[in-house]
Write a protein that holds these residues in place. Structure first.
Motif, mmCIF file in Angstrom:
data_model
loop_
_atom_site.group_PDB
_atom_site.id
_atom_site.type_symbol
_atom_site.label_atom_id
_atom_site.label_comp_id
_atom_site.label_asym_id
_atom_site.label_seq_id
_atom_site.Cartn_x
_atom_site.Cartn_y
_atom_site.Cartn_z
ATOM 1 N N ILE A 96 -14.070 -19.188 -0.888
ATOM 2 C CA ILE A 96 -14.570 -18.657 -2.169
ATOM 3 C C ILE A 96 -16.092 -18.699 -2.179
ATOM 4 O O ILE A 96 -16.754 -17.734 -2.586
ATOM 5 N N LYS A 97 -16.654 -19.808 -1.705
ATOM 6 C CA LYS A 97 -18.105 -19.971 -1.690
ATOM 7 C C LYS A 97 -18.778 -18.933 -0.795
ATOM 8 O O LYS A 97 -19.811 -18.356 -1.140
ATOM 9 N N GLN A 98 -18.166 -18.674 0.374
ATOM 10 C CA GLN A 98 -18.766 -17.755 1.341
ATOM 11 C C GLN A 98 -18.380 -16.298 1.098
ATOM 12 O O GLN A 98 -18.919 -15.394 1.747
ATOM 13 N N GLY A 99 -17.422 -16.063 0.217
ATOM 14 C CA GLY A 99 -17.018 -14.687 -0.080
ATOM 15 C C GLY A 99 -16.182 -14.037 1.000
ATOM 16 O O GLY A 99 -16.191 -12.802 1.133
ATOM 17 N N TRP A 100 -15.433 -14.815 1.764
ATOM 18 C CA TRP A 100 -14.586 -14.229 2.809
ATOM 19 C C TRP A 100 -13.493 -13.384 2.166
ATOM 20 O O TRP A 100 -12.914 -13.738 1.141
ATOM 21 N N GLN A 101 -13.194 -12.235 2.786
ATOM 22 C CA GLN A 101 -12.211 -11.300 2.251
ATOM 23 C C GLN A 101 -11.157 -10.970 3.302
ATOM 24 O O GLN A 101 -11.365 -11.168 4.504
ATOM 25 N N PHE A 102 -10.026 -10.448 2.834
ATOM 26 C CA PHE A 102 -8.959 -10.030 3.734
ATOM 27 C C PHE A 102 -9.234 -8.606 4.221
ATOM 28 O O PHE A 102 -9.733 -7.774 3.447
ATOM 29 N N PRO A 103 -8.885 -8.293 5.466
ATOM 30 C CA PRO A 103 -9.061 -6.910 5.946
ATOM 31 C C PRO A 103 -8.015 -5.986 5.329
ATOM 32 O O PRO A 103 -6.870 -6.384 5.090
ATOM 33 N N LYS A 104 -8.413 -4.749 5.065
ATOM 34 C CA LYS A 104 -7.487 -3.767 4.502
ATOM 35 C C LYS A 104 -6.842 -2.956 5.620
ATOM 36 O O LYS A 104 -7.473 -2.671 6.634
ATOM 37 N N ASN A 105 -5.575 -2.576 5.409
ATOM 38 C CA ASN A 105 -4.868 -1.738 6.366
ATOM 39 C C ASN A 105 -4.592 -0.367 5.750
ATOM 40 O O ASN A 105 -4.527 -0.214 4.523
ATOM 41 N N ALA A 106 -4.395 0.623 6.596
ATOM 42 C CA ALA A 106 -4.074 1.971 6.122
ATOM 43 C C ALA A 106 -2.695 1.980 5.477
ATOM 44 O O ALA A 106 -1.778 1.284 5.923
ATOM 45 N N LEU A 107 -2.534 2.771 4.418
ATOM 46 C CA LEU A 107 -1.253 2.848 3.709
ATOM 47 C C LEU A 107 -0.251 3.677 4.492
ATOM 48 O O LEU A 107 -0.611 4.650 5.163
ATOM 49 N N ASN A 108 1.028 3.299 4.388
ATOM 50 C CA ASN A 108 2.080 4.006 5.128
ATOM 51 C C ASN A 108 2.945 4.893 4.230
ATOM 52 O O ASN A 108 3.919 5.484 4.697
ATOM 53 N N GLY A 109 2.621 4.948 2.924
ATOM 54 C CA GLY A 109 3.354 5.844 2.032
ATOM 55 C C GLY A 109 4.481 5.204 1.255
ATOM 56 O O GLY A 109 5.046 5.834 0.353
ATOM 57 N N LYS A 110 4.862 3.984 1.568
ATOM 58 C CA LYS A 110 5.940 3.300 0.853
ATOM 59 C C LYS A 110 5.385 2.565 -0.365
ATOM 60 O O LYS A 110 4.312 1.965 -0.305
ATOM 61 N N ARG A 111 6.148 2.617 -1.481
ATOM 62 C CA ARG A 111 5.729 1.969 -2.729
ATOM 63 C C ARG A 111 6.707 0.854 -3.087
ATOM 64 O O ARG A 111 7.927 1.057 -3.056
ATOM 65 N N ILE A 112 6.151 -0.309 -3.446
ATOM 66 C CA ILE A 112 6.992 -1.464 -3.776
ATOM 67 C C ILE A 112 6.588 -2.014 -5.130
ATOM 68 O O ILE A 112 5.398 -2.194 -5.408
ATOM 69 N N LEU A 113 7.584 -2.281 -5.966
ATOM 70 C CA LEU A 113 7.370 -2.877 -7.281
ATOM 71 C C LEU A 113 7.628 -4.377 -7.198
ATOM 72 O O LEU A 113 8.661 -4.807 -6.671
ATOM 73 N N ILE A 114 6.691 -5.156 -7.703
ATOM 74 C CA ILE A 114 6.876 -6.603 -7.801
ATOM 75 C C ILE A 114 6.838 -6.970 -9.275
ATOM 76 O O ILE A 114 5.906 -6.617 -9.993
ATOM 77 N N ILE A 115 7.863 -7.672 -9.723
ATOM 78 C CA ILE A 115 7.949 -8.075 -11.126
ATOM 79 C C ILE A 115 7.651 -9.561 -11.216
ATOM 80 O O ILE A 115 8.443 -10.397 -10.771
ATOM 81 N N GLY A 116 6.489 -9.893 -11.744
ATOM 82 C CA GLY A 116 6.054 -11.278 -11.857
ATOM 83 C C GLY A 116 4.814 -11.528 -11.027
ATOM 84 O O GLY A 116 4.801 -11.268 -9.817
#
Length: 540
Positions: free
Chosen positions: A110-130
């Protein structure tokens, strides 16, 4: 090599004498399963990220850690660290402070601002409830796999029970918000104040290919207690949830909490911080039978919380409750004695467990619900194709760590299911038990103690109670790891081999055996500190 017996051999010619042919047992290098890894409900490669932490490469350690768990700063505060309970070092002096190092890495990220790498989307959609630990974990892993993820949550803020069930003195909200935002930065969509009435309808409306149900247990269980019309009886979940609003709950000067779990302790400690002169926990059994974690009970007692053991509430009235004393029978079950006592109380808070609202599953074919939870298969899928579930919604222990593990497991199975495949979990290696180690090779090193907030401030503020390690302490603690079952290139095998049959492959590449000359004496296996060498029968 046909020489008369008495003639001296040329220098180096003994290499032609392949003495490995005498061998009946051969040594092999192997990676055993460390007990910490095996015990982690989130499935972290604990020993893997610890090795980078002890080398001082904190970002690499964090990136290995977050392959399995996207919330290390949160987990470093609220996880009950079963990894440390299983740690082999506990049999030598004391367990490695894995949880405190995880917190250090999470805070450093958090202090250093490290981030996760993004990947290209594959077209599938997922719903998460919660948007609790299980839902956020699943969203993270699915997003990293290239899926488009949308989280819908009925609450005004993300975090689920991490926000509405864990007080700020254990989990500062700025830490929680920072780690949630990092997940959302992967492109995860979040819709708050969105209660899903029917999961099938929600999937159809949003054109989702699969759904993961991760609704938390936000409904407090009730108990029948005869009470007067003026008696104030609240439930623990509502009390803790109201702490997130602008108006704090008015509990009064004398608060009684009915229950023996961690939630009961959280409410009692919260009541003290809100100004209660007395916060008393009424529990039917003894301390040994209490489900709450012992270290949390100790912290509560230090803060002035009182516990009335072997007691149950019989009646509640205005300004007082009637308590009946209990005794344990031969099977450990509490039995009434008929002996009554009156306690002054401005309110009674019930902390008797929680249930999940399963109304969103009404009318969904194929689902099996039993004892208030949803039955799922080994792949976390319910009886309806494409609908998966985890966390508080399925039969399991209800902790943040378990929820994060469920989210990861479900995400891997959802990803495989969408591709028409079956996710195959890697087979576990044999365990690295304490008897496989040579503990006398390791230096005694006492566990680093995390700083604690002073008692006066703990009783009067919601400042974080337990502090984190600084870099020096975290580095020291990481280096206490024994690397159970996995080579850490100590050079012992290289040094003790009488046949010079161990070949060094270079830093980070470990070793290999030259079986042409290894006679199978087993000295390397006997002297390996961490049990990373095994003697196996020679192949005939």
């Amino acid at each position: 090599m046909r020489k008369p017996f008495a003639i001296t051999l040329d220098p180096g010619s003994s290499l032609a004498n392949h003495t490995g042919s005498w061998r009946t047992l051969r040594p092999v290098y192997l990676d055993r399963l460390p007990p910490c890894n095996h015990a982690c409900p989130a499935g972290e490669d604990i020993q893997g990220w610890l090795s980078h932490a002890e080398a001082g490469d904190y970002e690499k350690a964090w990136r290995v850690l977050t392959i399995d768990n996207p919330l290390p700063a949160v987990m470093g505060r609220v996880c009950y660290h079963p990894c440390e309970t299983s740690c082999n070092r506990a049999q030598l002096d004391s367990a490695v402070g894995i949880n405190s190092i995880e917190r250090f890495l999470g805070d450093e990220a958090i202090k250093q601002g490290w981030q996760f790498p993004k990947n290209a989307l594959n077209g599938k959609r997922i719903l998460i409830i919660g948007a609790g630990p299980s839902g956020l974990s699943a969203a993270y892993h699915l997003a990293r796999a290239g899926h488009q993820v949308e989280i819908q949550d009925a609450g005004p803020f993300a975090g689920g029970m991490m926000r509405f069930g864990i007080p700020k003195y254990r989990l500062p909200r700025e830490t929680l918000d920072a780690e949630i935002q990092r997940i959302l930065s992967l492109g995860v969509a979040l819709k708050l104040n969105t209660k899903v009435a029917n999961v099938l309808q929600a999937m159809q409306d949003g054109n989702f290919d699969a759904a993961f149900l991760a609704v938390g247990a936000h409904i407090g269980k009730r108990a029948y207690i005869p009470a007067g019309s003026s008696a104030r009886i609240l439930d623990a979940v509502s009390v803790l949830r109201s702490m997130e609003g602008e108006e704090k709950p008015m509990l009064g000067r004398r608060v009684v909490v009915y229950g023996g779990g961690n939630t009961a302790l959280d409410v009692a400690r919260t009541a003290k911080r809100l100004g209660a002169e007395e916060a008393i926990i009424v529990y039917r059994r003894t301390r040994e039978k209490m489900p709450a974690h012992d270290f949390e009970l100790e912290e509560a007692l230090q803060e002035g919380v009182l516990v009335k053991w072997l007691s149950t509430i019989k009646q509640a009235g205005e300004g007082a409750i009637t308590v009946e004393k209990m005794v344990l029978d031969a099977s450990g079950f509490p039995q009434p004695t008929g002996e009554l006592e009156t306690l002054e109380a401005d309110c009674v808070v019930l902390a008797l467990g929680q249930d999940v609202d399963l109304s969103l599953l009404d009318g969904v074919p194929g689902l099996e619900i039993k004892d208030g939870v949803v039955k799922v298969g080994a792949n976390m899928m319910t009886g309806h194709p494409g609908i998966f579930a985890g966390g508080d919604m399925v039969p399991s222990e209800r902790t943040v760590t378990v929820g994060i593990g469920h989210g990861k497991k479900a995400a891997r199975h959802i990803d495989a299911w969408l591709r028409g495949e079956t996710y195959a979990k890697r087979k576990n290696q044999e365990p690295a038990s304490f008897d496989k180690l040579n503990p006398w090779y390791y230096t005694d090193a006492p566990k680093t103690v995390q700083p604690m907030l002073d008692i006066i401030r703990r009783q009067s503020s919601f400042d974080e109670v337990q502090g984190g390690l600084d870099e020096t302490s975290a580095l020291f603690e990481a280096r206490r790891c024994l690397s159970c079952g996995n080579c850490f290139e100590c050079d012992n095998c290289y040094g003790v081999c009488p046949d010079n049959a161990v070949i060094k492959l270079g830093p980070g590449k470990r070793f290999e055996f030259n079986y042409d000359y290894c006679k199978g004496c087993g000295l390397c296996a006997t002297e390996c500190p961490c049990g990373a060498i095994k003697m196996v029968p020679e192949e005939i």
